[in-house]
Write a protein that holds these residues in place. Structure first.
Motif, PDB file in Angstrom:
ATOM      1  N   ASP A 148       0.846  -1.197   0.000  1.00 56.28           N
ATOM      2  CA  ASP A 148       0.000   0.000   0.000  1.00 56.28           C
ATOM      3  C   ASP A 148       0.881   1.246   0.000  1.00 56.28           C
ATOM      4  N   HIS A 150      -0.368   3.768   1.489  1.00 54.85           N
ATOM      5  CA  HIS A 150      -0.912   4.425   2.683  1.00 54.85           C
ATOM      6  C   HIS A 150      -0.943   3.462   3.875  1.00 54.85           C
ATOM      7  N   ASP A 242      -2.645   0.985  -5.323  1.00 57.63           N
ATOM      8  CA  ASP A 242      -2.000   2.301  -5.396  1.00 57.63           C
ATOM      9  C   ASP A 242      -0.578   2.276  -4.843  1.00 57.63           C
TER      10      ASP A 242
END
Ligand SMILES: [Ca+2]
Ligand SMILES: [Ca+2]
Ligand SMILES: [Ca+2]
Ligand SMILES: [Ca+2]
Ligand SMILES: [Ca+2]
Ligand SMILES: [Ca+2]
Ligand SMILES: [Ca+2]
Ligand SMILES: [Ca+2]
Ligand SMILES: [Ca+2]
Ligand SMILES: [Ca+2]
Ligand SMILES: [Ca+2]
Ligand SMILES: [Ca+2]
Lengths: 314, 314, 314, 314, 314, 314
Positions: A148, A150, A242
């Motif tokens: 990720d 994030h 992402d």
């Protein structure tokens, strides 16, 4: 009926020697198979506008573009069958209720023990909390390797159970211990200091993109596995697309430069799945409505293929 | 399986009181029904690059957006069922062979007499010749009302059986008599003088867009029917969507200003279908790959609905 | 600072004689003005994926493209000022809570009596129920003229307070009496028989597109006003842009052929607003993410302008 | 060379009976022909970002899609030849210099008297002033019928010779008398009161869209011609495509609802060109980079065809 | 006003712990801050059609997508404030005048000494000459490190002060000495031999993409700095985004394969900014109208972030 | 004619010192030149919908964006001239006939010996078989280095001479011996085991993407050349652009992750062309209608440039 009439949408060229991956998907029928797949078309919890609810369809469609033979390995996956449990029906206006439906559906699937390993196609990352909850209730202590950009450790007060919160909820609700979470590929300038601190405070292992560039994704995966393997009953891969650089995954809501190449990610997944404890994967945060030619869903299909490669590789 | 799990792609909101048109489509099962539908995903014969092969899918998808109730008539079509014969499988490199498959498939369908009236979803306009051939062989003398910007009477020497030739072939091969063909909506600057002359020489009735603007489409349809009704066993509607103005049908390969509104076309179809002799429709020349939000396929879906309205209207 | 430096985004050409409509918008400051405007960027309740939450911004931007002078009337609206109350902040995961915020915010606005007439920019059509609720609580009995392809009278059981339900909720919760609702422009094949029946059972006046084509929109508006004017304290216009034909409003989630032209709609709004009792407007169901060049938001801007024309016309 | 080898880009299907309009265009060769055509690829003077410089190419390409036969008239234009003077080369950074090049080039063309009537393909509307200047110098007093949403009478102080100023410049520089200018189709909310006043003060005849809807475009054209015909040596049509409704001309920089249909415009041009005094046309404000499938350039091509129809109609 | 009402466009989710980069931008107020930012929305000088004038807005918007915390460094930039001087207002038709406005505006900013380091957001590369001129007049001898696919040393005769000429003008006008210019990343097949020769003749240091691949961008930056550091008062970075490979910067007018990755560029900027003499940056040649999802503006935002990382890194 | 009038489409900025690659292309005139170029705009044989027929135009247009000077080599290619034989005219409905036209046209070209080395611009990969056939008939034994994701060894029974069959046909028809074929860059999950087996059975050398990543493309090219050089009279490069990763070639019908970078491919081509035996190149499988900003055609242009670099490099 006439020879050339095929059911609607199925009148297409068929090469007698080619098996496409979608041909492996068999609608759930009570038979035991090693792999299962289920879609969670939920993206209303997303902080920013997201059409990730369309991703299960887009990923299945992407799978149908690829054949089952790996030239690199010299192995054909055409002998596998995969139980396709279909998609979980979401409620139009009850977001927490939709998340509960995910927990229930995955518990039902795990409970029936018709498959050993399961792919969950999101949806946004909010689907991971209800999924982890089902696993924890069924298999006990679990560990997570999260690819990720994030942390996804946002507070719940500001916006409820959004796609920014799944691991915060999991830790706070004791679904997942912080030290059973390893994050790989965290990007610069996509997180708050407070959440990096939360990660540290709860024993989360955090590998940034700088770590990926310095050590390589395989070394990090190995460290993650070593860290988790004796502590947990099952290792779950949570793949937020992402984590990739925007050039490789143009169809995620939150894109940016400086992320992984698709080769990095696929190598990491293949490395991880080689370990027997790894038995579950979710793939999230693809919004097909903003993608270019389903590129990001195509990478997602390859995440599944790479998982299989890791499992089968001699 | 768990309550909320639905087969892949079918996990969507369902209002208990709403029937969508796609729910009327029943895969061919040997039962008799009034209406049938079949797709001919063929556009390789097109003179210009065309993705009209994708239209059968796009039109079926458009049908699934609309419900079966006409507020205007106060009639619900939800009692109808339509046999969906699926799509005719085309050959990748043998264009004449693909056209033959259309003739064979439609003959098979007509032969079995499971349906009384049939919708053929093209594809480009080249699908009409093999379709007409099947009809002529099964029902004898037929008449055609063609809504089109173009005559489609091009010579065969220059390019073979392209989408510009179906009515030329039909006339030359005695599948259709020239005086059994009525063309409505022919645009300016889209045809050659030689083909207008061919039409005149063969007794084709030609109504241009000027005629549509002067007399209205309903009056022209009435004239067409009167002209044909005692001469033929069956009247076939061939609906080339490029008869519409580009503002109303942005997804046809050959678009331009000065055509019909969608209201004109739908009114014309409804008027025609009110006559019992009208029993067959093809809808052609929609290229979903260049359309805007499937607008043109949405009009095509309404062509079918308007046909039904004409048939059912008291 | 240097002459040519302008705040970010404001360095653009200014013609000394031209006033654009956005220049009329003044952030709420406690001053009384005739007109107010507020945005409700909410589209998560939509049954189908919708970015209508972006419409308040898109409509304001469209307003900034047009100048304040009507050549047709010879009147310049540059003397008007409009209080812009901004946008109502929505909750990422609490849909009913977001709808409550709309009721609260509109009540606050009405309560302060800083404006006499208010424009509400949706969002999807679900914003209308909370808005009507605020009005009913502040001004008592209200009447509604709804321009829409759909009844929006769906049952609440199947999906909760979606964009298909606002008038059902309003009638069932006694926020609006059925016979105080007039629907204009209902399309064919976009509704269920059961909801047409519900309308009839509750005294709703329904004008279909056939009525619009037969009688003209102005005659229908006149009938609506006559029907309502002695029964209610305030008439509210609810403008669902999908009442338009897809050629004129390509940016609504539910598009189709056979609807109004933009001229029809603007004429209808202008006609209605000429009546003093008409004091509120909402504009809903524009999804700028799927529109073409903000065409549909441009029509929305003209809905506001036409409303003003109706009010000011001698 | 081998039979099937064609010069690059020219290997396309040719029907022996079809002439396309681009085949009529002959590169300038000193021969006299009735019609000439020249492009002015200039859009840097535009107030808003514009790619109208690409329009001469897009319009020529659109012409190549249409054949030379009018079914409505039964007339084939294939006997016409049109001298294509090519495009005027613009300077990258000297905007006034580029405008001067237009005056010089058109003077050269008019001077040589190789053509009787000339089409000028813009470019933005700023090209009209230098064009009118050339005409006035060559033929003396001229009259203009301008189809436009806008007056184009902006002051020069604020931004120099932009696309908002051509007729202001022409009037102020005595290239055109105000009372020799007729504007047809002026939209609401696209102009300032001051410029409507300027028009009135200088005797400009202004017909708004309300006038178009009330009286029809043909009646207005007739009035325009009657007004001008005895006063001027030549009538020049200046066709700004943004006079059209956005549904019909999605590719103009300034689009909006409430404009003409393409049928209105084409009818108006055909009506005007029937008068012998009408001998010049410019077509401006098409930006192909924001158009949908060159729709607006296709209408532009038909403006030329309609002009020819008016000239040739018995 | 009601709790949930926010000024137009500002009703969005706010996480209490997250600072986004746009929150650091403070409209110029006379306070001293280390960093300043100003936009030069000028692209009419471009040789090819360019919407680079929209880039200042797009880059600011991209900044608003990213948070201020670098996980890699463990540093939060939320303590920084940046004076946003806004955008320089350009003239619609006077290109040289617009360029002069840039010189004046930057001189004004430098003169007031409210910031120590300034980011200039183009616009096309023509903005660099007027910017350098301002710097040279304010700080004396300057050096430039230019990241670019092109030399930008074109002659002025052929097209005036286009985006192909800034460094030619600077050298010829003695704003910049040739040997104070270092070019990094020059692509193959994007320049003329004559301009490479001009570079050599004037002592410009040229590093091609082959040099980047052989030596790495950091080594080249180090050489550049060593070459300049004792010769100049200030080092200015001029970042033309087309130095990147088209896969990483799809939104530049001149794209092609074989350029830098975004990681290369960001590393280079970070390396350079670590040197105290580096105090100015411009970022040019992004055309948001042809970009994909603002990818190129996102990289531009990271150019600024990387600059800050270089400055702050211990 | 006036100084600034240029033939249609040619009024563009010209820098006196810059030569663009398209300026090297000279229409076939009987003169001998080292290099020739010909287009085969054929994509109807493709299994999936393809607009590759537009690629010859798109690649020539891409060439016109680049100048002839290599900064890396310090060499200007502006002294080269290339005979442009134009495009081979394809039949609209006779696919085998179109393929025969390719053989005939290339034989004609080779026969005339006006060029020593030829570039063939497809078109889909089906153009390679008729091309190889022409070569084999003219020069005898040939070898092929194929850059491709796919084997293209499909059986002919299922779909005839599609784009999946060229090398199967060539081997079966003894146009090419299996052991004279080297495939580089074969992707995982894009082929069937049966065709990998066919390759092995016929002595085809297969290098997968794993080989490319392990050994580098230059080493593989060297092995290919060594393998072929003494066995064949001419080495032909067949460059299917889908060998690239989707991030670098978004415009191929069959895209996916895990392929070559454009740098890999260009390096490979440059390495190969350095060998004198390499004298022919085809470039296939670019569909400009689905590409992003002609990125893939831009890489194709660089394939030609890299070929020249290899030939000229000291
Ligand atoms: Ca995440
Ligand atoms: Ca993420
Ligand atoms: Ca036709
Ligand atoms: Ca047609
Ligand atoms: Ca509604
Ligand atoms: Ca509606
Ligand atoms: Ca104008
Ligand atoms: Ca205008
Ligand atoms: Ca540059
Ligand atoms: Ca550059
Ligand atoms: Ca191939
Ligand atoms: Ca391939």
């Amino acid at each position: 009926m006439a020879d050339h009439l095929k059911p609607a949408g199925q009148a297409k060229f068929k090469d007698q020697h080619v098996t496409k991956f979608d041909e492996l998907l068999i609608e759930a029928d009570g038979q035991h198979r090693r792999y299962g797949l289920v879609g969670a078309p939920l993206s209303k919890p997303s902080i920013s506008h997201s059409g990730a609810a369309f991703a299960p369809g887009a990923i299945r469609q992407a799978m149908s573009s690829y054949s089952t033979y790996s030239n690199g390995l010299g192995i054909d996956f055409n002998h596998e069958q995969v139980t396709d449990f279909g998609d979980i029906n979401m409620h139009p206006t009850d977001i927490p209720g939709s998340q509960d439906r995910i927990t229930e559906s995955i518990k039902t699937i795990l409970n029936r023990q018709e498959v050993d390993e399961l792919f969950l196609l999101g949806g946004d990352h909010s689907v991971t909390y209800p999924s982890l909850k089902a696993y924890q209730q069924q298999v006990g202590t679990i560990g997570v390797i999260q690819f990720d950009a994030h942390h996804d450790l946002r507070n719940l007060q500001d916006g409820g159970p959004t796609n920014g919160t799944p691991f915060r909820r999991a830790i706070e609700d004791q679904v997942l211990r912080g030290d059973h979470l390893v994050q790989i590929g965290i990007h610069d300038f996509t997180n708050a200091a407070a959440y990096d601190q939360f990660a540290k405070d709860h024993g989360v292992t955090v590998f940034t993109m700088d770590d990926v560039k310095d050590q390589g994704v395989e070394a990090l995966v190995d460290q993650a596995i070593q860290h988790l393997i004796d502590q947990v009953n099952l290792i779950y891969l949570s793949v937020d697309m992402d984590v990739l650089d925007q050039a490789y995954a143009p169809g995620c809501p939150a894109i940016g430069p400086g992320g992984m190449t698709s080769h990095d990610l696929l190598t990491g997944v293949e490395r991880a799945s080689a370990f027997e404890a790894v038995k579950a994967v979710d793939i999230v945060e693809i919004d097909p409505t903003i993608d270019f030619r389903n590129m990001t869903s195509r990478v997602a299909a390859h995440v599944i293929f790479s998982y299989w490669k890791g499992k089968i590789k001699p």
